[in-house]
Design a protein around this motif. Sequence first.
Motif, PDB file in Angstrom:
ATOM      1  N   THR A  58     -13.592  25.540 -54.300  1.00  0.00           N
ATOM      2  CA  THR A  58     -11.781  25.673 -54.604  1.00  0.00           C
ATOM      3  C   THR A  58     -11.037  24.692 -54.768  1.00  0.00           C
ATOM      4  N   LEU A  59     -11.256  23.417 -53.719  1.00  0.00           N
ATOM      5  CA  LEU A  59     -10.481  22.411 -53.141  1.00  0.00           C
ATOM      6  C   LEU A  59     -11.100  21.377 -55.475  1.00  0.00           C
ATOM      7  N   ALA A  60     -12.385  21.352 -55.210  1.00  0.00           N
ATOM      8  CA  ALA A  60     -12.855  20.945 -56.232  1.00  0.00           C
ATOM      9  C   ALA A  60     -12.105  21.655 -57.692  1.00  0.00           C
ATOM     10  N   SER A  61     -11.937  22.804 -57.812  1.00  0.00           N
ATOM     11  CA  SER A  61     -11.304  23.848 -58.447  1.00  0.00           C
ATOM     12  C   SER A  61      -9.611  23.280 -58.803  1.00  0.00           C
ATOM     13  N   PHE A  62      -9.407  22.974 -58.058  1.00  0.00           N
ATOM     14  CA  PHE A  62      -7.692  21.915 -58.287  1.00  0.00           C
ATOM     15  C   PHE A  62      -7.631  20.882 -57.881  1.00  0.00           C
ATOM     16  N   GLY A  63      -8.065  20.097 -58.097  1.00  0.00           N
ATOM     17  CA  GLY A  63      -8.458  18.792 -58.689  1.00  0.00           C
ATOM     18  C   GLY A  63      -7.961  17.914 -57.510  1.00  0.00           C
ATOM     19  N   ILE A  64      -8.230  18.756 -56.137  1.00  0.00           N
ATOM     20  CA  ILE A  64      -7.800  17.538 -55.161  1.00  0.00           C
ATOM     21  C   ILE A  64      -9.219  16.595 -54.729  1.00  0.00           C
ATOM     22  N   SER A  65      -8.328  15.713 -54.660  1.00  0.00           N
ATOM     23  CA  SER A  65      -9.948  14.567 -54.211  1.00  0.00           C
ATOM     24  C   SER A  65      -9.830  14.780 -52.921  1.00  0.00           C
ATOM     25  N   GLU A  66     -11.856  14.593 -52.068  1.00  0.00           N
ATOM     26  CA  GLU A  66     -12.206  15.112 -51.256  1.00  0.00           C
ATOM     27  C   GLU A  66     -12.160  14.240 -50.500  1.00  0.00           C
ATOM     28  N   THR A  67     -11.754  12.506 -50.881  1.00  0.00           N
ATOM     29  CA  THR A  67     -11.569  11.422 -50.038  1.00  0.00           C
ATOM     30  C   THR A  67      -9.994  11.608 -49.408  1.00  0.00           C
ATOM     31  N   ASP A  68      -9.071  12.292 -50.139  1.00  0.00           N
ATOM     32  CA  ASP A  68      -7.866  12.670 -50.008  1.00  0.00           C
ATOM     33  C   ASP A  68      -7.719  13.608 -48.284  1.00  0.00           C
ATOM     34  N   PHE A  69      -8.069  14.607 -48.505  1.00  0.00           N
ATOM     35  CA  PHE A  69      -8.058  15.440 -48.079  1.00  0.00           C
ATOM     36  C   PHE A  69      -8.850  15.632 -47.200  1.00  0.00           C
ATOM     37  N   ILE A  70      -9.904  14.546 -46.509  1.00  0.00           N
ATOM     38  CA  ILE A  70     -10.537  14.491 -45.638  1.00  0.00           C
ATOM     39  C   ILE A  70      -9.342  13.170 -44.430  1.00  0.00           C
ATOM     40  N   ARG A  71      -9.528  12.490 -45.253  1.00  0.00           N
ATOM     41  CA  ARG A  71      -7.631  11.479 -44.883  1.00  0.00           C
ATOM     42  C   ARG A  71      -6.694  12.106 -44.246  1.00  0.00           C
ATOM     43  N   GLU A 497     -15.564   7.480 -39.825  1.00  0.00           N
ATOM     44  CA  GLU A 497     -14.390   6.178 -40.146  1.00  0.00           C
ATOM     45  C   GLU A 497     -15.156   5.578 -41.388  1.00  0.00           C
ATOM     46  N   LYS A 498     -16.394   5.797 -42.262  1.00  0.00           N
ATOM     47  CA  LYS A 498     -16.777   4.929 -43.140  1.00  0.00           C
ATOM     48  C   LYS A 498     -16.033   5.675 -44.483  1.00  0.00           C
ATOM     49  N   ILE A 499     -16.063   6.864 -44.703  1.00  0.00           N
ATOM     50  CA  ILE A 499     -15.041   7.621 -45.810  1.00  0.00           C
ATOM     51  C   ILE A 499     -13.396   7.066 -45.425  1.00  0.00           C
ATOM     52  N   ASN A 500     -12.239   7.344 -44.276  1.00  0.00           N
ATOM     53  CA  ASN A 500     -11.376   6.202 -44.541  1.00  0.00           C
ATOM     54  C   ASN A 500     -11.166   4.862 -44.103  1.00  0.00           C
ATOM     55  N   LYS A 501     -12.007   4.601 -44.750  1.00  0.00           N
ATOM     56  CA  LYS A 501     -11.617   2.974 -44.929  1.00  0.00           C
ATOM     57  C   LYS A 501     -12.056   2.956 -46.086  1.00  0.00           C
ATOM     58  N   PHE A 502     -13.866   3.145 -46.657  1.00  0.00           N
ATOM     59  CA  PHE A 502     -13.833   3.428 -48.099  1.00  0.00           C
ATOM     60  C   PHE A 502     -13.930   3.951 -49.357  1.00  0.00           C
ATOM     61  N   GLY A 503     -13.526   5.685 -48.335  1.00  0.00           N
ATOM     62  CA  GLY A 503     -13.184   6.547 -49.702  1.00  0.00           C
ATOM     63  C   GLY A 503     -14.869   7.134 -50.638  1.00  0.00           C
ATOM     64  N   LEU A 504     -15.251   7.892 -50.942  1.00  0.00           N
ATOM     65  CA  LEU A 504     -16.469   9.159 -51.399  1.00  0.00           C
ATOM     66  C   LEU A 504     -15.884   8.627 -53.080  1.00  0.00           C
ATOM     67  N   GLN A 505     -17.710   8.446 -53.345  1.00  0.00           N
ATOM     68  CA  GLN A 505     -17.010   8.530 -54.936  1.00  0.00           C
ATOM     69  C   GLN A 505     -16.802   9.615 -55.732  1.00  0.00           C
ATOM     70  N   GLN A 506     -16.352   9.041 -56.532  1.00  0.00           N
ATOM     71  CA  GLN A 506     -16.090  10.589 -57.481  1.00  0.00           C
ATOM     72  C   GLN A 506     -16.784  11.083 -58.169  1.00  0.00           C
ATOM     73  N   PHE A 507     -16.985  12.399 -58.963  1.00  0.00           N
ATOM     74  CA  PHE A 507     -17.801  12.748 -59.456  1.00  0.00           C
ATOM     75  C   PHE A 507     -18.366  11.388 -60.874  1.00  0.00           C
TER      76      PHE A 507
END
Length: 507
Positions: A58-71, A497-507
Amino acid sequence: MTIKKIAIVGGGTAGWLAANHLGKALCKNSELSITLIESPDIAPIGVGEGTVPDIKKTLASFGISETDFIRECDVTFKQSIKFVNWLDQDKHGKDNFFHHLFDVPSREDSENLTAHWLTQNDGVPFAERVSSQFKACEQGKAPKKITTPEYQGDLAYAYHLNAAKFAGLLADNAKVKYGVKHLLTHIRDVNLADDDSIRSLVTKEGDDLAFDFYIDCSGFESLLISKAMKVPFIDVSDQLLVNTALVVQVPTDKDSAIPPYTIATAHQAGWIWDIALPNRRGVGFVYSNNHMSDEEAQVKLDYYLGGNNPELKYKKLPMKIGYREKFWHKNCVALGLAQGFLEPLEATSILLTDFAANFLAERFPSEKDELLILEKRFNHAMGHAWKRVVDFIKLHYCLSDRQDSSFWLENRDPNTMSEELKNKLAMWEKFIPISDDFFSQFEVFYLENFLFVLYGMKYKTLLNNIEVTGSEERILALKEITDNLMDNLPEHRALLEKINKFGLQQF
């Protein structure tokens, strides 16, 4: 009449999920508008902090970044629900537990390893026998690495989240990406037309707002579908006995380990959820006030949290258990708590809301003469989904062999179970469950969900003359996969903590 103006009444997770689903499906129609009307005086309940893996899609279909969501939403990863003390402690030990995991084997492996587990009786928990995720959970591992792209994982996962912040993220996405209008006001009255459809909404300022179609996301108040349109409520408290929750937020140390699962601990008259976010735990003491007084419930919650702490503020939430007789009536559809509520077990509230909102958006009426046929379709599908969810939640209670209270004894009374559930349990005494036992695509819990609960709770399936072949090879292969994952997956908090600092890779 062409449907051009849509109103969503109520915000929170339900309202803004609906806004995004509809916005995404209808945004190419420049003549159509979506307005979400939200009362500034009503705070969201905010107890629905657990999700299931479908929310990733669902979140991916809305175009919401997982990194932004987690942060932005205080997110932690959820790989399972760990059920503690759902079985008799004298028979199965104090703090007995089982996992309802999200990472499941292939259907072939599921059948083979389940048969092996049932016939060998080697003392290995069912979840550990069929999935590497058991050890990942028990060792506090994350389901992915920092190099894993967004919404992908080495293991399947969902999330724990801050519900208020999640609603805010969804709101921003719907307004910016899909042009959803946001009106802050209180609805004072609902005007009906001669055919009992909704004609308009009257605000506290006296404005008369007319729309062509209405989505009721007004929570337990159910302002449109119940109060105005008088659609009856189907009470299922004779099947699901809990009806009250005490909820509290408990601060945690910033360096403490974060369990990558929800903890659901059974007690004398219900259970306790325990959800860890980065800086706090959301805890809810769910109980039947027909089997335990409110005062006793507070004492037991104090005990669970390590003693009375005057700084912790408990909030009592009565729970009306059931769902609407119809979810779509005339030109109005109810979603979220306005549609119904069972209880927080298995995160069914957000699951059903997301499911229903997507189902509505995929075939939304464009003309008034389409309403009746789509109403019948929607009500048929959602009615089936709600009934089967009741069965799945009931399964956790009726399989328990706890003897310590009338609550658990009553839950095993066949009169508190649907005929569908009783028939399936009778069949599964003789046969291992298979996918063909689930007849509809509108069931939101499937074969593997039932297997984890059935055999996690040591349900007896008597296998006669069954030949199990190839299981030893699969067990060795699974062990190799598990060992590799345990060596390479990071600790849960370390990944966050790493995601909040560096972020995840985009698709």
